[in-house]
Design an enzyme around this catalytic site. Structure first.
Site, mmCIF file in Angstrom:
data_model
loop_
_atom_site.group_PDB
_atom_site.id
_atom_site.type_symbol
_atom_site.label_atom_id
_atom_site.label_comp_id
_atom_site.label_asym_id
_atom_site.label_seq_id
_atom_site.Cartn_x
_atom_site.Cartn_y
_atom_site.Cartn_z
ATOM 1 N N THR A 117 53.226 -26.299 12.671
ATOM 2 C CA THR A 117 52.757 -27.175 14.514
ATOM 3 C C THR A 117 53.688 -27.546 15.252
ATOM 4 O OG1 THR A 117 52.304 -29.449 13.590
ATOM 5 C CG2 THR A 117 50.272 -27.433 13.388
ATOM 6 N N LYS B 100 49.920 -42.862 9.263
ATOM 7 C CA LYS B 100 48.935 -42.452 8.349
ATOM 8 C C LYS B 100 48.225 -42.602 7.109
ATOM 9 C CE LYS B 100 49.422 -38.677 10.857
ATOM 10 N NZ LYS B 100 47.784 -38.615 11.609
ATOM 11 N N TYR C 9 56.274 -43.525 9.817
ATOM 12 C CA TYR C 9 55.344 -42.418 10.430
ATOM 13 C C TYR C 9 54.056 -42.445 9.060
ATOM 14 C CZ TYR C 9 52.902 -37.364 10.209
ATOM 15 O OH TYR C 9 52.342 -36.687 10.212
#
Length: 304
Positions: free
Chosen positions: A212, A179, A175
């Site tokens: 989120t 990014k 991940y």
């Protein structure tokens, strides 16, 4: 930037925007932009969630110009079809927010094109999308591209020898790589635009640590990060606040082409938008150029 909020967004009437994603930060972006007068396309892979997002924007901003368009960033064919449909409907594009992401699925998964899911969705799908929308962006009014990175990029590294994590898959490092790649892309796009005279500004942003569904949809509610999200919610700022760096980069006249924006407080994890110093790895121009060329090859696109 003096506690900049969405209330400080300049009028966006006459501007068009594409935001990838249907919930969380994407919904906050769409709601704020449409509320300021922009015509917004919410682009995502789930029509039901897309319809809910459009309804939420209309509820907050009655009379807003907003619609959903199908876009699966894990499919290069879907990316190409989305770009074709958009070109059929409008002459130009003023703003592209590369926001949608998946985070740290426990097992290695692949896109429909055979790429590792996080690299393929978070980074390569947006890379291809930007390339295919570049002709529209070049005809836009003061066009901008804002690409979402993450605080996780600080610990990221581009494993050119194993970009697809075929030999070693660890969820969070992969991940972080995706990014960091997003951040390298945003900065390189700014350079490429200057070199070629495209007239497209490119910025990067990150939301700090924000509430989120990204963790729950990726690592899962029972992961370490999922448990922190559930039992220690005060560690996470609300989505509206996490969206502010993106909205500043997307709309404010003071936002710098090639700038990187994040929250101002607690090591960039929460607060209001500020210009942030990118991680040292982003200063490697040779790595950025190599990633750009490799990504063009993998995605089958060229920027022109």
């Amino acid at each position: 930037m003096n506690r900049w909020t969405a209330a400080d967004i300049p009028p966006q009437h006459g501007r068009s925007a594409v935001v990838t994603g249907t919930g969380g930060l994407a919904l906050e972006d769409a709601r704020a932009l449409a509320g300021a007068g922009a015509a917004v396309v919410i682009a995502g892979r789930n029509p039901d969630k897309g319809a809910q997002a459009v309804a939420a924007v209309h509820a907050a901003a009655p009379g807003a110009t907003v619609r959903f368009e199908l876009l699966d960033l894990a499919s290069l064919e879907s990316v190409a079809r989305f770009a074709e449909r958009l070109a059929d409907r409008q002459e130009g594009l003023d703003l592209l927010i590369n926001n949608a992401a998946v985070m740290a699925p426990p097992a290695r998964l692949e896109t429909s094109d055979g790429f590792e899911l996080q690299f393929g969705t978070n980074y390569l799908g947006h890379f291809a999308l930007t390339a295919r929308l570049l002709p529209l962006l070049k005809r836009g009014m003061q066009p901008r591209v804002v690409t979402l990175s993450s605080v996780a990029a600080r610990g990221g590294a581009i494993a050119f020898e194993d970009l697809q994590a075929e030999h070693s898959y660890r969820p969070m490092p992969v991940y972080s790589q995706s990014k960091l790649a997003c951040l390298l892309f945003a900065l390189e796009l700014s350079r490429q635009s200057h070199w070629h005279g495209w007239g497209v500004a490119s910025m990067a942003a990150h939301p700090g640590i924000t509430r989120t569904d990204l963790i729950a949809n990726g690592a899962g509610p029972h992961s370490v990060s999922g448990r922190l999200r559930r039992f220690l919610p005060f560690l996470f700022q609300p989505a509206w606040q996490g969206a502010l760096p993106t909205l500043f980069a997307a709309t404010d006249p003071c936002a710098q082409d090639g700038g990187y924006y994040g929250p101002h407080a607690l090591g960039g994890t929460r607060g209001y938008p500020t210009l942030e110093k990118p991680p040292a790895r982003t200063l490697d121009g040779a790595a950025a150029a190599r990633l750009w060329e490799e990504s063009c090859r993998l995605a089958g696109v060229r920027f022109a």
